[in-house]
Design a protein around this motif. Structure first.
Motif, mmCIF file in Angstrom:
data_model
loop_
_atom_site.group_PDB
_atom_site.id
_atom_site.type_symbol
_atom_site.label_atom_id
_atom_site.label_comp_id
_atom_site.label_asym_id
_atom_site.label_seq_id
_atom_site.Cartn_x
_atom_site.Cartn_y
_atom_site.Cartn_z
ATOM 1 N N PRO A 7 0.824 -1.219 0.000
ATOM 2 C CA PRO A 7 0.000 0.000 0.000
ATOM 3 C C PRO A 7 0.853 1.263 0.000
ATOM 4 N N ARG A 8 0.191 2.378 -0.145
ATOM 5 C CA ARG A 8 0.858 3.680 -0.098
ATOM 6 C C ARG A 8 1.547 3.872 1.241
ATOM 7 N N VAL A 9 2.712 4.467 1.196
ATOM 8 C CA VAL A 9 3.502 4.696 2.406
ATOM 9 C C VAL A 9 2.983 5.925 3.144
ATOM 10 N N ARG A 10 2.721 5.759 4.442
ATOM 11 C CA ARG A 10 2.298 6.874 5.290
ATOM 12 C C ARG A 10 3.349 7.259 6.322
ATOM 13 N N ALA A 11 4.317 6.352 6.575
ATOM 14 C CA ALA A 11 5.345 6.633 7.575
ATOM 15 C C ALA A 11 6.693 6.134 7.079
ATOM 16 N N ALA A 12 7.733 6.884 7.418
ATOM 17 C CA ALA A 12 9.108 6.514 7.098
ATOM 18 C C ALA A 12 9.870 6.348 8.403
ATOM 19 N N LEU A 13 10.454 5.161 8.604
ATOM 20 C CA LEU A 13 11.184 4.847 9.827
ATOM 21 C C LEU A 13 12.655 4.661 9.468
ATOM 22 N N PHE A 14 13.519 5.415 10.127
ATOM 23 C CA PHE A 14 14.918 5.475 9.725
ATOM 24 C C PHE A 14 15.874 4.857 10.733
ATOM 25 N N ASP A 15 16.793 4.040 10.231
ATOM 26 C CA ASP A 15 18.022 3.731 10.939
ATOM 27 C C ASP A 15 18.877 5.000 10.914
ATOM 28 N N MET A 16 19.985 5.012 11.635
ATOM 29 C CA MET A 16 20.823 6.209 11.659
ATOM 30 C C MET A 16 22.235 5.967 11.123
ATOM 31 N N ASP A 17 23.007 5.110 11.789
ATOM 32 C CA ASP A 17 24.413 4.932 11.442
ATOM 33 C C ASP A 17 24.571 4.342 10.044
ATOM 34 N N GLY A 18 25.303 5.054 9.196
ATOM 35 C CA GLY A 18 25.547 4.570 7.854
ATOM 36 C C GLY A 18 24.386 4.777 6.904
ATOM 37 N N LEU A 19 23.288 5.325 7.417
ATOM 38 C CA LEU A 19 22.104 5.586 6.601
ATOM 39 C C LEU A 19 21.807 7.075 6.546
ATOM 40 N N LEU A 20 21.712 7.691 7.712
ATOM 41 C CA LEU A 20 21.523 9.139 7.789
ATOM 42 C C LEU A 20 22.857 9.868 7.889
ATOM 43 N N ILE A 21 23.787 9.297 8.637
ATOM 44 C CA ILE A 21 25.076 9.945 8.875
ATOM 45 C C ILE A 21 26.224 8.981 8.590
ATOM 46 N N ASP A 22 27.430 9.536 8.437
ATOM 47 C CA ASP A 22 28.596 8.749 8.010
ATOM 48 C C ASP A 22 29.320 8.056 9.166
ATOM 49 N N SER A 23 28.618 7.742 10.230
ATOM 50 C CA SER A 23 29.246 7.200 11.432
ATOM 51 C C SER A 23 29.763 5.774 11.262
ATOM 52 N N GLU A 24 29.248 5.007 10.302
ATOM 53 C CA GLU A 24 29.748 3.640 10.128
ATOM 54 C C GLU A 24 31.235 3.646 9.787
ATOM 55 N N ASP A 25 31.667 4.575 8.959
ATOM 56 C CA ASP A 25 33.093 4.667 8.631
ATOM 57 C C ASP A 25 33.910 5.080 9.858
ATOM 58 N N LEU A 26 33.307 5.882 10.738
ATOM 59 C CA LEU A 26 34.011 6.275 11.959
ATOM 60 C C LEU A 26 34.125 5.096 12.920
ATOM 61 N N TYR A 27 33.087 4.271 12.994
ATOM 62 C CA TYR A 27 33.164 3.044 13.796
ATOM 63 C C TYR A 27 34.311 2.161 13.308
ATOM 64 N N THR A 28 34.434 2.025 12.006
ATOM 65 C CA THR A 28 35.506 1.214 11.441
ATOM 66 C C THR A 28 36.868 1.799 11.786
ATOM 67 N N GLN A 29 36.983 3.116 11.701
ATOM 68 C CA GLN A 29 38.244 3.782 12.031
ATOM 69 C C GLN A 29 38.639 3.526 13.481
ATOM 70 N N VAL A 30 37.677 3.637 14.380
ATOM 71 C CA VAL A 30 37.939 3.384 15.801
ATOM 72 C C VAL A 30 38.390 1.946 16.019
ATOM 73 N N THR A 31 37.660 1.016 15.448
ATOM 74 C CA THR A 31 37.971 -0.405 15.630
ATOM 75 C C THR A 31 39.343 -0.754 15.084
ATOM 76 N N ASN A 32 39.653 -0.259 13.896
ATOM 77 C CA ASN A 32 40.943 -0.580 13.286
ATOM 78 C C ASN A 32 42.111 0.046 14.040
ATOM 79 N N THR A 33 41.889 1.198 14.654
ATOM 80 C CA THR A 33 42.935 1.815 15.476
ATOM 81 C C THR A 33 43.287 0.912 16.648
ATOM 82 N N ILE A 34 42.270 0.347 17.296
ATOM 83 C CA ILE A 34 42.510 -0.548 18.430
ATOM 84 C C ILE A 34 43.140 -1.852 17.960
ATOM 85 N N LEU A 35 42.650 -2.407 16.875
ATOM 86 C CA LEU A 35 43.212 -3.649 16.349
ATOM 87 C C LEU A 35 44.693 -3.489 16.013
#
Length: 286
Positions: A7-35
């Motif tokens: 049916p027609r969409v009445r609501a949009a539900l959003f994830d955030m990390d890596g979808l709205l903002i570029d934080s997924e790449d920052l998570y990777t940067q943090v993890t790789n620094t520790i590794l």
């Protein structure tokens, strides 16, 4: 095979990390620094794909089983948090996001957030992005550590998206407007567990993955869109009950994934120039 048209969409539900903002790449940067500190190899996308979208405890278990770092989980969290404090305030909206949110609002589509990030990390990543997060009323922001989400019921379980929808319907009820059904919701996700979460909630979905994640799932795109990749793990679902799959919400069963090529989910490589007509939201919704 294709089934009935959604049916027609009445609501949009959003994830955030890596979808709205570029934080997924920052998570990777943090993890790789520790590794790197401990002589371990960089995080491969085959592992990162399993971490995306999941709440911290589940993601942490998967990561530590792979990384085998010479430290306690508590020490890892200390080092991780210190690096995140420096990087997360630098997050930026991903391409097309601001135009999409403005376009949805203009068309009368109701908007909510459903992120696995806990409250502390959410604040670090969002406080400086008021232009973006103004579209999400506080009561329509569902975070990963929300006490209303039972333990073990994070993505890929459907709970977080069903909770986000319930907050929208509470607002509509107060306004004397008809409630939104799960099948009238469009879930926006970059992660594979997140898409499965939306499909198990009986909702439509847009999968907009990181290019490297798309490479990882090359040839399996229809499985991802249907929520059939097996990310829903019994050991994560501590409160899974047989009755869950028998609960009908509108036309779709909550708890069950979709079917291959059923037309309820689509892959977009970017949110730029979002195709509103495809989802029946070219004109203002009620």
């Amino acid at each position: 095979m294709a089934t009935n048209n959604p049916p027609r969409v009445r609501a949009a539900l959003f994830d955030m990390d890596g979808l709205l903002i570029d934080s997924e790449d920052l998570y990777t940067q943090v993890t790789n620094t520790i590794l790197e500190r401990y002589g371990r190899p960089a995080l491969p996308w085959s592992i990162k794909a399993q971490l995306q979208g999941r709440p911290g405890p589940q993601a942490g278990q998967i990561f530590h089983d792979w990384a085998k770092l010479p430290m306690s989980h508590e020490q890892f969290l200390v080092e991780q948090k210190e690096l995140q404090k420096n990087l997360f305030p630098n997050t930026k909206p991903l391409p097309g996001v601001l135009d999409l949110l403005a376009g949805l609002k203009k068309r009368g589509v109701h908007i909510a957030l459903a992120t696995s990030s806990n409250a502390g990390n959410f604040k670090l990543k969002s406080a400086h992005l008021t232009e973006l997060f103004q579209y999400f009323a506080p009561e329509h922001q569902i975070l990963g550590d929300d006490p209303r989400i039972p333990a073990g019921r994070g993505k890929p379980a459907p709970d977080i998206y069903l909770l986000a929808l319930s907050t929208l319907n509470k607002t509509l009820e107060a306004q004397g407007k008809p409630p939104i059904q799960p099948e009238e919701c469009l879930v926006f996700e970059d992660s594979v567990p997140g898409v499965e979460s939306g499909r198990r909630a009986g909702m439509q979905a847009v999968w907009c993955p990181h290019p490297e994640l798309l490479v990882e799932y090359k040839g399996r795109e229809p499985e991802v869109l249907a929520g059939l990749t097996g990310e829903h793990r019994e050991d994560e679902e501590q409160q899974l009950q047989k009755t869950e799959v028998d609960v009908l919400q509108g036309k779709r069963k909550v708890g069950l994934p979709g079917e291959i090529d059923d037309g309820w989910a689509k892959l977009l490589e970017s949110l730029v120039d979002f195709p509103y007509d495809t989802f029946g939201i070219a004109e203002k919704s009620t």
